[in-house]
Design an enzyme around this catalytic site. Structure first.
Site, PDB file in Angstrom:
ATOM      1  N   THR A   7     -32.639  -3.271   6.525  1.00 55.41           N
ATOM      2  CA  THR A   7     -33.789  -4.211   6.649  1.00 55.41           C
ATOM      3  C   THR A   7     -33.772  -5.490   5.550  1.00 55.41           C
ATOM      4  O   THR A   7     -32.881  -5.149   4.689  1.00 55.41           O
ATOM      5  CB  THR A   7     -35.018  -3.533   6.267  1.00 55.41           C
ATOM      6  OG1 THR A   7     -36.320  -4.362   6.064  1.00 55.41           O
ATOM      7  CG2 THR A   7     -35.276  -3.019   4.576  1.00 55.41           C
ATOM      8  N   GLY A  11     -40.351  -5.983   0.717  1.00 57.76           N
ATOM      9  CA  GLY A  11     -41.636  -4.817   0.667  1.00 57.76           C
ATOM     10  C   GLY A  11     -41.184  -3.549   1.323  1.00 57.76           C
ATOM     11  O   GLY A  11     -41.765  -2.505   0.489  1.00 57.76           O
ATOM     12  N   ASP A  69     -38.870  -0.191  11.922  1.00 60.93           N
ATOM     13  CA  ASP A  69     -39.526  -1.290  12.819  1.00 60.93           C
ATOM     14  C   ASP A  69     -41.106  -0.716  12.556  1.00 60.93           C
ATOM     15  O   ASP A  69     -41.417   0.426  13.131  1.00 60.93           O
ATOM     16  CB  ASP A  69     -39.027  -1.272  14.098  1.00 60.93           C
ATOM     17  CG  ASP A  69     -39.480  -2.630  14.626  1.00 60.93           C
ATOM     18  OD1 ASP A  69     -39.059  -3.620  14.333  1.00 60.93           O
ATOM     19  OD2 ASP A  69     -40.276  -2.727  15.608  1.00 60.93           O
ATOM     20  N   ARG A 178     -45.746   4.111   6.724  1.00 56.56           N
ATOM     21  CA  ARG A 178     -44.460   4.238   6.287  1.00 56.56           C
ATOM     22  C   ARG A 178     -44.618   5.543   5.612  1.00 56.56           C
ATOM     23  O   ARG A 178     -43.387   6.441   5.792  1.00 56.56           O
ATOM     24  CB  ARG A 178     -44.042   3.084   5.526  1.00 56.56           C
ATOM     25  CG  ARG A 178     -42.671   3.001   5.104  1.00 56.56           C
ATOM     26  CD  ARG A 178     -42.242   1.451   4.638  1.00 56.56           C
ATOM     27  NE  ARG A 178     -42.296   0.718   5.461  1.00 56.56           N
ATOM     28  CZ  ARG A 178     -43.150  -0.060   6.034  1.00 56.56           C
ATOM     29  NH1 ARG A 178     -44.267  -0.356   4.790  1.00 56.56           N
ATOM     30  NH2 ARG A 178     -43.636  -0.950   6.838  1.00 56.56           N
TER      31      ARG A 178
HETATM   32  P1  ITT Z   1     -36.743  -6.309   9.090  1.00 57.97           P
HETATM   33  O1  ITT Z   1     -36.750  -6.361  10.616  1.00 57.97           O
HETATM   34  O2  ITT Z   1     -35.525  -6.972   8.331  1.00 57.97           O
HETATM   35  O3  ITT Z   1     -36.771  -4.751   8.476  1.00 57.97           O
HETATM   36  P2  ITT Z   1     -39.240  -7.428   9.373  1.00 57.97           P
HETATM   37  O4  ITT Z   1     -40.228  -7.849   8.428  1.00 57.97           O
HETATM   38  O5  ITT Z   1     -38.883  -8.500  10.382  1.00 57.97           O
HETATM   39  O6  ITT Z   1     -38.027  -6.796   8.411  1.00 57.97           O
HETATM   40  P3  ITT Z   1     -40.331  -5.708  11.349  1.00 57.97           P
HETATM   41  O7  ITT Z   1     -39.663  -6.675  12.558  1.00 57.97           O
HETATM   42  O8  ITT Z   1     -40.477  -4.252  11.419  1.00 57.97           O
HETATM   43  O9  ITT Z   1     -39.810  -6.412   9.981  1.00 57.97           O
HETATM   44  O10 ITT Z   1     -41.882  -6.595  11.233  1.00 57.97           O
HETATM   45  C1  ITT Z   1     -42.823  -5.860  10.622  1.00 57.97           C
HETATM   46  C2  ITT Z   1     -43.898  -6.508  10.203  1.00 57.97           C
HETATM   47  O11 ITT Z   1     -45.229  -5.843  10.293  1.00 57.97           O
HETATM   48  C3  ITT Z   1     -43.587  -7.103   8.776  1.00 57.97           C
HETATM   49  O12 ITT Z   1     -43.248  -8.398   8.565  1.00 57.97           O
HETATM   50  C4  ITT Z   1     -45.419  -7.351   8.395  1.00 57.97           C
HETATM   51  O13 ITT Z   1     -46.010  -8.496   8.810  1.00 57.97           O
HETATM   52  C5  ITT Z   1     -45.931  -5.978   9.398  1.00 57.97           C
HETATM   53  N1  ITT Z   1     -46.246  -4.809   8.524  1.00 57.97           N
HETATM   54  C6  ITT Z   1     -45.340  -3.802   8.392  1.00 57.97           C
HETATM   55  N2  ITT Z   1     -45.689  -2.703   7.722  1.00 57.97           N
HETATM   56  C7  ITT Z   1     -46.682  -3.404   7.021  1.00 57.97           C
HETATM   57  C8  ITT Z   1     -47.206  -2.986   5.611  1.00 57.97           C
HETATM   58  O14 ITT Z   1     -46.949  -1.717   5.392  1.00 57.97           O
HETATM   59  N3  ITT Z   1     -48.075  -3.788   5.284  1.00 57.97           N
HETATM   60  C9  ITT Z   1     -48.323  -4.686   5.712  1.00 57.97           C
HETATM   61  N4  ITT Z   1     -47.863  -5.395   6.595  1.00 57.97           N
HETATM   62  C10 ITT Z   1     -47.015  -4.543   7.286  1.00 57.97           C
END
Ligand code: ITT
Length: 189
Positions: A7, A11, A69, A178
């Site tokens: 990733t 966060g 994801d 998570r």
């Molecule tokens: P990677 O693909 O590099 O892992 P990303 O941020 O692009 O990073 P995702 O495509 O999985 O990851 O998008 C997840 C999004 O969902 C993240 O950017 C947040 O906006 C939201 N999200 C996921 N988990 C969250 C959490 O615990 N608290 C708040 N928002 C969250």
């Protein structure tokens, strides 16, 4: 046991380390492993995208990899932003995305503000075996941003009577999508 976390989201890295380090896992982010890639998320499900991200890093490292994801499903918005949570409506910052969702829910009653966070983790073992697990966290969308902890949509997502951004790291990890996905991961790893 060493796991590379596929990733670029700081966060996520923080939360995986908080949960897995005390259990004896060494979690190394892909950047700390010297792997500088950004995978195009072309899948149509959380699972497909988690596998894409894990495979891209595994192809380089050939060691144990996990990828996450995740995203927010708002029922009144037909489960949007869903897999597009990180890039919802091309908005650049988490604050802009939060404000957009609050605006889109303007006039929506308490009982129709239900939502959930979803987290899918893909594990690839050093022998190439691919597995996925999923965790969710049910809650509802508030009326304004509250709290400064966490990341992303945490300030608008209410669990119980507080947003995830108003919780300590420990509290969030104990109930979050998570945290729940990691519990499933621990059963199979
Ligand atoms: P990677 O693909 O590099 O892992 P990303 O941020 O692009 O990073 P995702 O495509 O999985 O990851 O998008 C997840 C999004 O969902 C993240 O950017 C947040 O906006 C939201 N999200 C996921 N988990 C969250 C959490 O615990 N608290 C708040 N928002 C969250």
């Amino acid at each position: 046991m060493k796991l590379i976390l596929a990733t670029n989201n700081k966060g996520k890295v923080k939360e995986f380390k908080e949960i897995l380090s005390p259990l004896g896992f060494e979690v190394v982010s892909q950047s700390d492993a010297g792997i500088d890639i950004e995978v195009e998320e072309t899948g149509t499900t959380f699972e497909e995208n988690a596998v894409l991200k894990a495979k891209a890093v595994y192809d380089i490292s050939k060691t144990y990899v996990i990828a996450d994801d995740s995203g927010l499903e708002v029922d009144a918005l037909d489960k949007k932003p869903g897999i597009y949570s990180a890039r919802y409506e091309e908005l650049q910052t988490p604050h802009e995305r939060n404000v957009r969702i609050l605006d889109q829910l303007d006039g929506v009653s308490d009982e129709n503000r239900t939502a959930r966070f979803v987290c899918t983790i893909c594990l690839i073992r050093d022998n190439g075996k691919v597995q996925t697990v999923r965790g969710t966290c049910e809650g509802r969308i508030g009326y304004k941003e509250k709290g400064t902890n966490g990341f992303g949509y945490d300030p608008i997502f209410i669990y119980g009577d507080r947003t995830l951004a108003e919780m300590t790291d420990e509290e969030k990890n104990s109930i979050s999508h998570r945290g729940n996905a990691i519990k499933e991961l621990l059963k199979i790893i």
